[in-house]
Scaffold this active site. Structure first.
Site, PDB file in Angstrom:
ATOM      1  N   TRP A   1       6.095   7.235  -4.857  1.00  0.00           N
ATOM      2  CA  TRP A   1       5.007   6.724  -5.696  1.00  0.00           C
ATOM      3  C   TRP A   1       3.810   7.665  -5.678  1.00  0.00           C
ATOM      4  CZ3 TRP A   1       6.341   3.380  -9.197  1.00  0.00           C
ATOM      5  CH2 TRP A   1       7.489   2.605  -8.963  1.00  0.00           C
TER       6      TRP A   1
ATOM      7  N   ASP B   1      -3.843   3.691  -3.900  1.00  0.00           N
ATOM      8  CA  ASP B   1      -2.829   2.760  -4.380  1.00  0.00           C
ATOM      9  C   ASP B   1      -2.395   1.939  -3.168  1.00  0.00           C
ATOM     10  OD1 ASP B   1      -0.557   1.441  -5.176  1.00  0.00           O
ATOM     11  OD2 ASP B   1       0.542   3.228  -5.801  1.00  0.00           O
TER      12      ASP B   1
ATOM     13  N   LYS C   1       3.841  -7.775  -4.392  1.00  0.00           N
ATOM     14  CA  LYS C   1       4.246  -7.758  -2.987  1.00  0.00           C
ATOM     15  C   LYS C   1       3.495  -8.897  -2.269  1.00  0.00           C
ATOM     16  CE  LYS C   1       5.731  -3.476  -4.023  1.00  0.00           C
ATOM     17  NZ  LYS C   1       7.093  -3.052  -4.277  1.00  0.00           N
TER      18      LYS C   1
END
Lengths: 363, 363
Positions: free
Chosen positions: B102, B171, B195
């Site tokens: 990511w 992030d 999440k």
């Protein structure tokens, strides 16, 4: 509890059976003993949802070969930008039909996000109460953008202005799946889900594949429609639940007879309400008759003295969501696919009741 | 039905009470006799949800004055682009810490979306099994971007690399709300909800207001964070349901003791599982011990001959979602906030059972 007649402009009414299934899936989806909210988007159960949703869009709208169907995020407002970036050249020009507040926002995005944006015709002179006709789209524009239904102003484009050799792009947020369309007329159709398709949170794109990648731009990854076509709307985590409820809604639409059925029903529903508006001396429609929307029925009182009575009556009848948008005033009855004709009859009866109270007989 | 122990990496486990309320709201929200899916986002009932969700984020994370909290769409992948456009100058340079797949995508967006992007340190040499340390961020970069938890590789930044005079952007998709953070260290925090926060479909942004509008770029409307700050995340229709379920999750977190509580619980949960991995001769962790994630526990078998047995055992124990990501292989147990320690105990017991079967006693 008493029935609510939900005329909200969006997010808006969904079918009761759809809601029941949607509720069950939040505690136990597909008998997995897991919620739809807590499973991987790569699980076979959700992949099947996505595949089914895409297949239903293709079947219901008779989408021809060569088009991709995507479920993305960001609303039509992101669609405005995707339009510019995927179809507009740097320093190119693009044509817009200005039929309301959302058309203006689409145009504004083209105007600020590079190139020349041209308004080919506008109905702003009459507060967008009609659809312009008889205009000319200049040769050589990158694309021509229209808004097929104008939620706020209660107008709808009845004759789609298809022009040879010009890519047509349509924001259909508030009338997709309400009537037959000819997908092959369009380079791109996009629509926020939250009217006829499902809850807020996903945006449908129907894209002609071979028209992408033709501009002189570098497109950021998430705004490049090819990114999402290549990954079947799963480049990143999709909005799982809004897509699931959209799938349920499409199943409901198909099971009841698809577009032919709903178009007929929608016409009957709109005719019932517009007939009352035209017959009842206390009401007046705000849109030009030939351009009236079958989705959003806008009307005003002819005598503001009866407003308090009317507002009390419809409130007592269980009607909700019919206050007009501030740009138009008066009332707006949004009568999307899931709205039963019985609820419209309740509104019509309330309007008649108001006239009766003042001894005014409908003609 | 038997209990499922849901170790999915995301979308992932949500609290059962949250799911129950979330399910009820789909048929009848706030006793309105309307679904949360079919009410206007401008209705007072939904405005209260949005306000409450924002207030809970501020309270739980102790967000200081001068920061805005937004619930947007598009996932962290759109966050990558928003970072570049809102904080990076045209022809400026930006620094990235490369700690996984990511991070690389975030960097790639800076690289293609203009300016110079610099990787200041990377752990790609060891398949991202550690967090680089001791690197230098060059002076004069527009910002420094980190990924605080690496879902795929099971690593987590324990010491946040705050540098004077450098804007820090993080992030936090896979560890936000799992531990205490110091919001004032950051110019921007963003995190996909799916999440620890809620279902897929909304992305949280925590933004320091006075750092916006400082670049030499024209930013498209929907990508300009100021657009959304000015409208309280309601510039266009927000993803109503994902925000609602996020609000319920934040209420659950607060009611149980907030961040101090969950950080302690998460440490206990992680310790239980890592202890077994370290003690059991059939298992081995893949991440460097000092960089191990408290959210995603990655491990492999030391002997592939027992794989069939182990897979059968955890399947029979009702465990789901622990297959490792293809980039690492083996297993990954995602043990987000809503994962009860009892489910981790079931996994640990299964690992012990495997060792016992082969007459291997844990040390």
């Amino acid at each position: 509890m008493s029935k609510v007649h939900n005329f909200s402009a969006g997010p808006s009414i969904l079918n009761q059976e759809v809601l029941k299934k949607a509720s069950e899936a939040v505690v136990n989806f597909n008998n997995l003993n897991l919620s739809i909210l807590e499973i991987s988007h790569r699980s076979k159960d959700f992949v099947a949802v996505m595949d089914n949703a895409v297949a239903l869009v293709k079947e219901i709208l008779n989408v021809p070969e060569g088009y991709s169907v995507l479920f993305l995020q960001g609303g039509a407002s992101t669609g405005f930008l995707n339009t510019v970036l995927n179809y507009g050249n740097k320093n190119g020009s693009a044509a817009y039909l200005n039929t309301g507040a959302w058309s203006k926002k689409a145009f504004k995005e083209a105007d600020i996000s590079h190139g020349e944006a041209i308004i080919v015709a506008s109905s702003e002179d009459k507060n967008f109460n009609y659809i312009p006709k008889g205009y000319t789209v200049p040769d050589g524009v990158d694309y021509f953008h229209i808004t097929t239904n104008n939620t706020i102003f209660g107008t709808q484009i009845k004759d789609i202005p298809v022009q040879e050799n010009t890519l047509l792009i349509a924001d259909m947020s508030s009338d997709i799946f309400s009537r037959k369309i000819n997908v092959s007329d369009y380079a791109l159709i996009y629509a926020g889900a939250q009217k006829n398709l499902g809850p807020a949170g996903t945006t449908l794109y129907i894209v002609k594949d071979d028209l992408l990648g033709q501009t002189n731009r570098t497109i950021p990854t998430m705004l490049d429609l090819r990114t999402h076509i290549g990954k079947g709307s799963m480049f990143n985590t999709p909005p799982v639940y809004p897509i699931y409820v959209s799938m349920l809604t499409l199943e409901w639409l198909k099971a009841n007879g698809g577009i032919e059925w709903i178009e007929r029903v929608n016409q009957e529903k709109a005719a019932l309400l517009y007939s009352e508006i035209d017959a009842n001396p206390l009401f007046e429609g705000t849109a030009e008759k030939e351009d009236r929307s079958d989705m959003n029925v806008t009307f005003v009182l002819t005598n503001d003295d009866v407003k308090e009575d009317f507002d009390k009556m419809w409130n007592e009848a269980g009607i909700s969501g019919i206050n007009g948008h501030r740009d138009v005033g008066g009332y707006r009855a949004s009568i999307y696919n899931a709205m039963p004709i019985e609820s419209i009859q309740v509104l019509v009866d309330t309007m008649k009741q108001l006239a009766n109270k003042y001894d005014l007989v409908n003609e």
